[in-house]
Design a protein around this motif. Structure first.
Motif, mmCIF file in Angstrom:
data_model
loop_
_atom_site.group_PDB
_atom_site.id
_atom_site.type_symbol
_atom_site.label_atom_id
_atom_site.label_comp_id
_atom_site.label_asym_id
_atom_site.label_seq_id
_atom_site.Cartn_x
_atom_site.Cartn_y
_atom_site.Cartn_z
ATOM 1 N N MET A 69 0.826 -1.220 0.000
ATOM 2 C CA MET A 69 0.000 0.000 0.000
ATOM 3 C C MET A 69 0.862 1.272 0.000
ATOM 4 N N THR A 70 0.597 2.141 -0.925
ATOM 5 C CA THR A 70 1.326 3.400 -0.941
ATOM 6 C C THR A 70 0.497 4.466 -0.231
ATOM 7 N N ASP A 71 1.191 5.384 0.382
ATOM 8 C CA ASP A 71 0.567 6.465 1.142
ATOM 9 C C ASP A 71 0.362 7.647 0.187
ATOM 10 N N LEU A 72 -0.868 7.815 -0.269
ATOM 11 C CA LEU A 72 -1.144 8.807 -1.302
ATOM 12 C C LEU A 72 -0.820 10.229 -0.857
ATOM 13 N N ALA A 73 -1.049 10.502 0.412
ATOM 14 C CA ALA A 73 -0.738 11.852 0.913
ATOM 15 C C ALA A 73 0.767 12.110 0.815
ATOM 16 N N ALA A 74 1.546 11.098 1.148
ATOM 17 C CA ALA A 74 2.997 11.252 1.068
ATOM 18 C C ALA A 74 3.440 11.422 -0.380
ATOM 19 N N VAL A 75 2.787 10.666 -1.266
ATOM 20 C CA VAL A 75 3.116 10.797 -2.691
ATOM 21 C C VAL A 75 2.852 12.233 -3.156
ATOM 22 N N LYS A 76 1.700 12.750 -2.802
ATOM 23 C CA LYS A 76 1.368 14.102 -3.227
ATOM 24 C C LYS A 76 2.307 15.130 -2.597
ATOM 25 N N ALA A 77 2.656 14.923 -1.362
ATOM 26 C CA ALA A 77 3.584 15.853 -0.704
ATOM 27 C C ALA A 77 4.930 15.858 -1.422
#
Lengths: 386, 386, 386, 386
Positions: free
Chosen positions: C1-9
């Motif tokens: 699972m990837t952390d979408l918030a972290a990706v966007k940040a």
């Protein structure tokens, strides 16, 4: 605007031929790693190929390789295939594994060796008569390793002579697909090294002689889609041997090394009217270290995905940007299709075809892998016998 | 002005190591063509190697490959060699042919496989102790075939760890020669793909770790003499694996594909002080279709000819032209040496060494080829066992 | 699972440096096609670069090239940039366009030429002091065209000496980025031809010396992501010069030729912790036939898309498949991320950053292209002055 | 046994055409280094070319490039040449330097641009009528830089149409030589990228359309002598553009990078009956950093040396070894000729032709270099005008 119904219709009629030898063991000159459950007979290869078709829905035919798939009764073999839902496809000749072929086969300096090779090729046409195969795929390992070893031009003369004899033997509805290869196993000259050489020979033979493009058989940097577009324009594209490579003839899963290239190739196929029965879409791969059946399923899916993207190109927008000389817009139209995630569309297509939307998961659930590991014990596993 | 006496003296002390495996059968993934008379044992390979030294005078050592040359008593093997006028040279490890090595050896994701590979490498050092060999030549087939298959960086960590253990085991006067290779049998990443990677590992290990340059292991167009000059400048050139290629790692006779390149390489060796015992000059070739012993003799002669030309370069004239920035004159000085026919000089050198001036003719006259064909009947011919 | 918030940040803090020279005219040796509206001064280049940042939000700095961007007052130039929302980035030296550099610059056989080149490099550091630039990017056209033309090793000595003088001049917080290139404009040897050579020099200089990877500067088939992983592991990756190529140093838009390769590179960057200020992400492209500003916007977007995909890789699933030795599953995890259409995500990121979700459309609507065509009339357009 | 008298006779009738543009300035996209004494007019280029012929005896013709050599009166130019002992050779077209040609010339999407390009090509035939030139050499820079930029197949249609119009205009005894090139200046597709494409177009045009092989215009690793043998067999080899390269289209002196390859090419020429007026032997080189006239003299000598070696091959011994399948012997026969130092033979040939045995020394003694440096002052030096 692309017509989604037409795209789906095209995807449903797509056919990718899988090669019998990809189900057997393969490797490099350093090592062949045997895998458990690998077929021991032509029939077992057909069983595996039938599974690939069962789960993908678009792999209805299986290419044979003679002598690796030699059987006593080819009519029975064809029936065996059909009972499992697949058909026999192209017949592939082998003129590189007999000791006599050390210096070549139909290009060999010794006429006796050439006759022997020719005999094998004619036998392959006999087999086609029995199997109902349309295509004789000819790949020659012929070439030389050292400058001076043999006369380049004389070898072309012998090649032309041999091909003419085979061509004369072809029946109605039968074709000869001539494959070229940049190098290997010959390391100095290869007698059919590029599409130009294959094309020149086919031209002289006649319309039943067509060029086959193996995507791994080119010099570094070669623009393969250009060759595809050219051969379609010349009406000489007989088919593909699909695989992928980073270096030489690596024979990896098609689409694994450069999926954008595969898309560009499939775009030229679509644009040139090649998405038809006239062009044979075949895999020619070696699954040296990965599980074979799932690798082949994955490869078929990769071809599907590239085809779907190619079909999604907005060709009128593209033509407009091209006519306007707008480099960036034209490129963007192509990239829009490429950047589309077509996996949902393909899941839908599969469901509409009555197949599982996820072929790999369905295959895993089927228990086939475990079954063949348990049952295919003893005997001699199929392989290249190199 | 070159000093002809010095040139001849250098040529007389030259030593080219021949590899035991080149006397055995080899081939491609498509076919290994067996040859009559090929050795069946390590001892028979040494017999053949002794013939090469007998007729050339400059091939005094023979590289071993473990396990292909595994014997019970390596001290006895060394004695066997010496009785025939040659000595045992580098020990070459093999961590690519066991089924466990499908995904790598000392870079494998599984620690158990890494330990097994390490055990083999340490065994090779044991053998070096017995044979008196100086060099452990390490070539790793390790790598991956598909993006994502394994973690590139973690594999480097494992590699560093394994090499450190082997390095710690080396005795005084023993060295580790780390070989790099562009690709094959791995088709996506190779864990030691270029000189930079080999160099970086050697730097961390210490002065006994040296880079070995296989002339067939580079990307297309790579300037190999530049690498040779650089490694000599960095004091990290451990040796060469000589062969030649038109395409990939074709393993043809050294000097057969690009004799001018071989000359440029040998010039950098001479210029950088590498024509010394510090640099091991080894062959690593496959004589797939040609007679093996004469091919090896020819290869040794090709190295001699390139070396002779390199020694004949008028270095003071070259330096003067270079300093003056005279591009054409500097190039002409180099080409003058290259264009010289050094075969008469080498015939003279051989005569002064008490050898036949024409090694190939002398070998043919010796009857050795006929003798081994007659005598080496039965048993299992040596080969790669792939 | 990837952390979408972290990706966007991560995507929001990404920074791609655009090169001043990409806004000017460029071409091949055959022809430079001038484009209307092209900048005539360093200031006008900064105007264009500011537009790229305005519409993408992730191109905050601009690389300078001396002398092409030479001005009287660099502090004023820095202020000019800041007033438009961008900052000055790396300073690029030029030691290839003066007539004195026909045979090289800091590797030239003549000490006077070497001193001249060194003077220019030191001047570049002076400029960095004034602009506040962190990085001095060094690319040397030095090399030779013909065997023998100059002494390969002596040129390395001269190179080491020159680099050491420049290194000594660097202030706190300043770095030297050493670029390597396979060939061109030198056609036989290049003095810094590969990452190994750049790395070896950087090692001796010290930690402020870092290697820069130009994605177009490798031999055919070179695995660039391997080099990236290796340099990150060695803590010597200073930055990238992004572009793409099918053949040689074609300098096309990054991601245009092989978007899968760009993704693999960005994955190694992410995996190796390189998505940080320590690594400079720069473009180095030539828009010979396409509109320059939109091509640069597109290039920045291509880097964003590759980065987004790299960030979306499910690394724990990947690690699990790798540890299990499951070749197909591990590959599939990577391909899942690559096959994702990240354009919706990036539109969202842009909106959250207060930018238009479609940078190209917004740029077109802005009227900037028409404005500069109308206003930038007369004077001398910026270019390479070759 | 080779017939030395016949070898010498062949060498005396050899003719190498030098290109007018090689006497002018050239360079890379990075820099053109001007040289003192370079011609400013077509006439001055002919003066220099006459010197090359004066000292070599085998460079009797000079290729023109339009518009670089445009003059008002071509008949007068031909006379000017003849007065200096040379003749005008092939006319080379230029459809790549007008601003209109940014996206191509006769393959351009816009019919107006295609008409303009066609007009230029027809003008070139007019010039041939005036100069008495036999050959129109066509090289097209046409191609695309980005996938999707234009339609690959439609460009082939336009190419075919344009070529047909030019072909129809050719007079009796005039030929069209169609050149192919792997890449550059186009970086994605090139409209005539390989010999196969050139051959296919020539076939349709007719017997006056012939393929020209530029030795620097191939993918890495391509076997050029195979192409030469094939085109001779097909009676479609119109000529050569000789030069050499290590990387891309480096345009170095022929024979400088790989003299063994040049020998193999010339051997196929000799073997295929191509050492005749039917095949045009032309240089196409750039002397970017070296003195131009001596570089051209050297290039002519390199072609002579390769030809001499090719003529010295003992063809009956070669044929016997080839027929016997003796790989090593056949290779040895070829290498014997290659390893021969033919410089003494060529000195003798020159003396028998009434020339100085050492062309370069004679040229240096002539004072021509000093004379043109002193006299050719002011004006605009000839170059590519890129």
């Amino acid at each position: 605007m692309t017509d989604l119904a037409a795209v789906k219709a095209a995807l449903k009629t797509q056919a990718v031929e899988t090669p019998s030898w990809a189900y057997g063991n393969s490797g490099t000159r350093f090592k062949v790693f045997a895998q458990a459950g690998v077929p021991r007979t032509a029939q077992e290869k057909l069983q595996d190929a039938a599974k690939v078709h069962e789960f993908t829905g678009v792999a209805p035919t299986v290419a044979l390789h003679i002598p690796w798939d030699r059987v006593d009764d080819y009519t029975a073999l064809a029936k065996y295939a059909e009972e499992r839902g697949v058909r026999l496809g192209a017949v592939n000749s082998n003129t590189f594994q007999d000791d006599d072929y050390r210096l070549g086969s139909i290009c060999h300096p010794d006429a006796a060796v050439r006759r022997k090779a020719l005999g094998h090729l004619l036998e392959c046409v006999d087999i086609m008569d029995a199997t109902g195969s349309r295509d004789l795929k000819l790949w020659f390992a012929d070439g030389t390793n050292y400058p001076g070893q043999d006369d380049i031009r004389a070898r072309q003369d012998r090649l032309a002579e041999g091909l003419a004899e085979v061509y004369a033997r072809l029946g109605d509805g039968q074709r000869m697909l001539l494959e070229y290869k940049f190098f290997e196993p010959a390391f100095y000259t290869t007698d059919v090294p590029d599409w130009g050489t294959a094309y020149a020979h086919c031209l002289k033979l006649g319309p039943k002689a067509q060029v086959v493009v193996d995507t791994g058989h080119h010099a570094p940097g070669t623009n393969i889609e250009f060759i595809v577009a050219t051969l379609l324009r010349e009406e000489r594209l007989g088919g593909f041997d699909f695989n992928s490579r980073f270096y030489a003839d690596d024979d990896l899963m098609v689409g694994a090394a450069d999926p954008f290239q595969l898309f560009r190739i499939m775009y030229e196929v679509v644009r040139g009217g090649g998405l038809s029965a006239r062009v044979a879409f075949m895999l020619d791969q070696c699954h040296n270290i990965e599980a074979k059946i799932p690798a082949i399923i994955r490869s078929v899916m990769n071809v599907q995905e590239a085809t779907a993207k190619a079909l999604l190109v907005d060709r009128s927008a593209l033509a407009a940007a091209q006519a306007a000389g707008d480099v960036l817009d034209a490129n963007a139209v192509l990239m829009d299709a490429y950047n589309t995630d077509v996996r949902p569309l393909l899941r839908q297509v599969r469901e509409e075809m009555g197949r599982d939307p996820d072929p790999l998961a369905a295959y895993r659930r089927s228990g086939w892998a475990e079954k063949v590991v348990a049952e295919r014990v003893g005997g001699r596993q199929a392989g290249w016998d190199a």
